[in-house]
Design a protein around this motif. Structure first.
Motif, short mmCIF file in Angstrom:
data_model
loop_
_atom_site.label_atom_id
_atom_site.label_comp_id
_atom_site.label_asym_id
_atom_site.label_seq_id
_atom_site.Cartn_x
_atom_site.Cartn_y
_atom_site.Cartn_z
N GLU A 25 3.32 9.61 -1.87
CA GLU A 25 2.06 8.40 -2.16
C GLU A 25 2.75 7.06 -2.18
OE1 GLU A 25 -0.83 6.28 -2.09
OE2 GLU A 25 -0.92 8.18 -1.60
N LEU A 26 4.37 7.14 -2.86
CA LEU A 26 4.97 5.80 -2.95
C LEU A 26 5.55 5.48 -1.86
CD1 LEU A 26 6.32 3.76 -4.83
CD2 LEU A 26 7.89 5.28 -5.12
N SER A 29 2.58 3.97 0.59
CA SER A 29 2.10 2.79 -0.15
C SER A 29 3.10 1.72 0.31
CB SER A 29 2.09 2.71 -1.69
OG SER A 29 1.71 1.62 -2.04
N PHE A 33 2.61 -1.27 3.48
CA PHE A 33 2.64 -2.68 3.43
C PHE A 33 3.75 -3.26 4.38
CE2 PHE A 33 5.03 -6.39 1.94
CZ PHE A 33 3.87 -7.27 1.25
N PHE A 91 3.55 -7.54 -4.42
CA PHE A 91 3.10 -6.19 -4.35
C PHE A 91 4.16 -5.16 -4.88
CE2 PHE A 91 3.48 -2.43 -1.39
CZ PHE A 91 2.25 -1.98 -1.37
N ARG A 94 3.35 -4.63 -8.46
CA ARG A 94 2.14 -4.09 -8.80
C ARG A 94 1.94 -2.62 -8.44
NH1 ARG A 94 -2.49 -8.82 -8.16
NH2 ARG A 94 -1.84 -10.20 -9.87
N ARG A 95 2.36 -2.37 -7.16
CA ARG A 95 2.02 -1.23 -6.54
C ARG A 95 3.37 -0.35 -6.54
NH1 ARG A 95 -2.58 -2.06 -3.10
NH2 ARG A 95 -4.10 -3.06 -4.30
N LEU A 96 4.57 -0.71 -6.27
CA LEU A 96 5.66 0.09 -6.18
C LEU A 96 6.45 0.64 -7.45
CD1 LEU A 96 6.72 -1.28 -2.71
CD2 LEU A 96 5.23 0.54 -3.13
N PRO A 99 4.85 3.30 -10.21
CA PRO A 99 4.94 4.73 -9.84
C PRO A 99 6.42 5.23 -9.67
CG PRO A 99 3.72 3.65 -8.38
CD PRO A 99 4.16 2.71 -9.19
#
Length: 120
Positions: A25-26, A29, A33, A91, A94-96, A99
């Motif tokens: 999933e990482l 994601s 991007f 990004f 916040r998102r990488l 996790p």
């Protein structure tokens, strides 16, 4: 003499991480991007190159004083580069990073460290 094929229990910790759903999933994601933004920037850069090659009259058009379209578009290339870098940093923050830190924490907790020798 050949050795038997490795079983799932013989996997290295890195292989176990790579095959985990969290890591997949990482990676998804990150790719969702990075790939579109990279393709977009390459197309933007190629537009600049093609306009420079095939539309010199347009690129030479004066915008203000001695500033022409080519100079404005060239400076926008730099601005775009810095904007994408800032966008990616936000990004990733916040998102990488969260996790990735969770995966790293589980990996470090599962790894047994041997005691170090005095000379190491």
């Amino acid at each position: 003499m050949e050795s038997p094929p490795p079983t799932t229990t013989d996997q290295s910790p890195v292989q176990r991480i790579e095959e985990s759903p969290e890591f997949r999933e990482l990676r998804r994601s990150f790719r969702s991007f990075a790939f579109p933004v990279t393709i977009g920037f390459i197309l933007w850069y190629l537009l600049y190159v093609l306009l420079s090659s095939y539309a010199p009259a347009f690129m030479a058009a004066k915008v203000v004083g001695h500033v022409n379209v080519a100079l404005v578009l060239g400076l926008l290339q730099f601005a775009t580069t810095f904007a994408i870098a800032a966008w990616y940093a936000r990004f990733a923050d916040r998102r990488l990073d969260p996790p990735a830190a969770a995966i790293r924490g589980r990996f470090e907790a599962a790894t047994v460290h041997a005691p170090r020798e005095a000379g190491e």
